[in-house]
Design an enzyme around this catalytic site. Structure first.
Site, mmCIF file in Angstrom:
data_model
loop_
_atom_site.group_PDB
_atom_site.id
_atom_site.type_symbol
_atom_site.label_atom_id
_atom_site.label_comp_id
_atom_site.label_asym_id
_atom_site.label_seq_id
_atom_site.Cartn_x
_atom_site.Cartn_y
_atom_site.Cartn_z
ATOM 1 N N GLU A 137 -11.420 -3.635 -3.494
ATOM 2 C CA GLU A 137 -10.394 -2.678 -3.914
ATOM 3 C C GLU A 137 -10.077 -2.921 -5.385
ATOM 4 O O GLU A 137 -9.362 -3.860 -5.714
ATOM 5 C CB GLU A 137 -9.127 -2.869 -3.075
ATOM 6 C CG GLU A 137 -9.352 -2.755 -1.580
ATOM 7 C CD GLU A 137 -8.262 -3.469 -0.785
ATOM 8 O OE1 GLU A 137 -7.080 -3.120 -0.919
ATOM 9 O OE2 GLU A 137 -8.596 -4.403 -0.028
ATOM 10 N N HIS A 154 0.801 -1.231 0.000
ATOM 11 C CA HIS A 154 0.000 0.000 0.000
ATOM 12 C C HIS A 154 0.836 1.285 0.000
ATOM 13 O O HIS A 154 0.531 2.240 0.714
ATOM 14 C CB HIS A 154 -0.950 0.005 1.195
ATOM 15 C CG HIS A 154 -2.026 -1.048 1.139
ATOM 16 N ND1 HIS A 154 -2.455 -1.624 -0.035
ATOM 17 C CD2 HIS A 154 -2.770 -1.630 2.128
ATOM 18 C CE1 HIS A 154 -3.409 -2.502 0.224
ATOM 19 N NE2 HIS A 154 -3.613 -2.532 1.519
ATOM 20 N N HIS A 211 -9.628 2.103 -0.164
ATOM 21 C CA HIS A 211 -9.654 1.029 0.816
ATOM 22 C C HIS A 211 -10.864 1.126 1.747
ATOM 23 O O HIS A 211 -10.751 0.834 2.945
ATOM 24 C CB HIS A 211 -8.346 1.027 1.602
ATOM 25 C CG HIS A 211 -7.892 -0.305 2.051
ATOM 26 N ND1 HIS A 211 -8.626 -1.082 2.919
ATOM 27 C CD2 HIS A 211 -6.792 -1.028 1.748
ATOM 28 C CE1 HIS A 211 -7.976 -2.209 3.138
ATOM 29 N NE2 HIS A 211 -6.867 -2.212 2.434
HETATM 30 C C1 BGC Z 1 -4.657 -6.373 1.960
HETATM 31 C C2 BGC Z 1 -4.584 -7.101 3.293
HETATM 32 C C3 BGC Z 1 -4.183 -6.120 4.359
HETATM 33 C C4 BGC Z 1 -5.206 -5.000 4.369
HETATM 34 C C5 BGC Z 1 -4.922 -3.934 5.382
HETATM 35 C C6 BGC Z 1 -5.680 -5.284 2.079
HETATM 36 O O1 BGC Z 1 -5.733 -4.576 0.889
HETATM 37 O O2 BGC Z 1 -5.002 -7.234 0.912
HETATM 38 O O3 BGC Z 1 -3.674 -8.160 3.230
HETATM 39 O O4 BGC Z 1 -4.121 -6.735 5.612
HETATM 40 O O5 BGC Z 1 -5.262 -4.395 3.104
HETATM 41 O O6 BGC Z 1 -3.634 -3.522 5.321
#
Ligand code: BGC
Length: 347
Positions: free
Chosen positions: A306, A104, A173
């Site tokens: 997402e 991310h 998210h």
């Molecule tokens: C990911 C997860 C992660 C979450 C929060 C999601 O987009 O796929 O693995 O734990 O985000 O960080």
């Protein structure tokens, strides 16, 4: 209509604004911190307002924000294997913030930035400039995210442009809970138009495989409760502690269409999702464990859809073939994702 209001103040004294978007039926609150969807209120089957996204009341909680609630993610949504990005023969070591991998956007992703804003009619545009070398990514990257709320549909338009070849994979998210953020989402029914997931290794890195969903817990081609197979004895479900997988969508890249429908029988709220992106990460809030607006969010208190390109596609040609996140200097990154709300028709 869009109103601008004060939300709260960051630790360093910077005021954070909230933009209140209304269409007469529903209301969205978007922060200039992280371009975050803080709340999204829609009517239930009795016309009662229900906030369908998880979030916090204070900016201090957003500064912490384990789980990236409601934020825009960038430069790269999801994981890149060992933070390795190779462009024009040069290796860029991206910050590894997740079990030795990049997740991310790294240490300070777009979710932790104050974005500039402009309002034009019903459109709120949040923008930022991510300088060359930020989080070790090449290229000065201009980013714009435009939110509109019209006819009970929240639409997100993503735009980015770099002056050097670079990687771009933006997403939002938001965690949805169509029961107003209370309780689990396991009884929500999901239809998802996809035949393949990209299975991962034990660190949640997809390495090139596609797994057909037919006859597996991952099949949502016929609508079923999200919780029906969420605890299945399946290697991929167990690695993710539930759903935390990228689904390859059936539309060809750039073709805008419907890819998911989620329903709660409890509130009678139906959410229909659209995008022109090649894939979507279904994440069922498997690591949620924090206090939020409505109380304590436990595991499976929300789900995310997402929209994105396949994680780690910068290292896997078979994934890049389904939509590459590498953009040449001057090539515009333009995608859309939308969430439309309606009442469940009686079936
Ligand atoms: C990911 C997860 C992660 C979450 C929060 C999601 O987009 O796929 O693995 O734990 O985000 O960080």
């Amino acid at each position: 209509m869009i109103c601008t209001e004060y939300f709260d103040t960051l630790r360093d004294g910077t005021p954070v604004l909230q933009f209140v978007l209304t269409d007469g039926n529903s209301t969205a609150r978007i922060l200039n911190y992280g371009a975050t969807i803080q709340s999204l209120v829609v009517a239930d089957k009795h016309g009662k307002p229900v906030d369908v996204v998880l979030g916090y009341r204070t900016v201090a909680e957003y500064e912490q924000n384990d789980g990236y609630l409601g934020a825009i993610i960038g430069r790269f949504g999801n994981r890149i294997d060992r933070g390795r990005l190779c462009i024009d023969g040069r290796e860029y070591a991206l910050y590894c913030n997740n079990n030795g991998h990049h997740l991310h956007g790294g240490r300070v992703g777009f979710d932790k930035k104050i974005w500039s804003h402009s309002i034009e009619g019903d459109a709120l545009t949040l923008s930022l400039l991510s300088p060359d070398g930020e989080e070790n990514y090449p290229g000065n990257l201009q980013v714009r995210v435009t939110y509109t709320l019209q006819d009970k549909e929240l639409k997100i338009r993503y735009y980015a442009l770099s002056d050097r070849r670079t990687a771009i994979n933006l997403t939002n998210h938001a965690y949805f809970n169509l029961n107003g953020g209370r309780g689990s989402i396991k009884a929500h029914e999901l239809w998802l138009d996809s035949d393949y997931i990209t299975p991962t290794d034990e660190n949640m890195i997809p390495r090139g495989a596609f797994r057909e969903v037919r006859n597996t817990p991952f099949d949502f081609n016929t609508s079923k409760k999200i919780g029906k197979h969420i605890h299945a004895k399946d290697i991929d479900i167990q690695r993710g502690s539930g759903y935390d997988h990228c689904y390859l969508l059936k539309n060809t890249v750039g073709e805008y269409g419907k890819y998911a429908v989620v329903k709660s029988r409890k509130t009678g709220i139906c959410m229909t999702c659209y995008t022109d992106m090649p894939a979507v990460q279904l994440y069922t809030g498997n690591y949620l464990s924090q206090r939020g607006k409505e109380g304590y969010y436990k595991k499976h208190a929300g789900f995310c859809l997402e929209t994105q390109a396949i994680p780690n596609n910068v290292n896997v040609p078979a994934y890049a073939a389904k939509g590459s996140s590498i953009y040449e200097a001057g090539r515009e990154y333009i995608f859309t994702a939308a969430y439309r709300f309606s009442a469940i028709e009686e079936e």
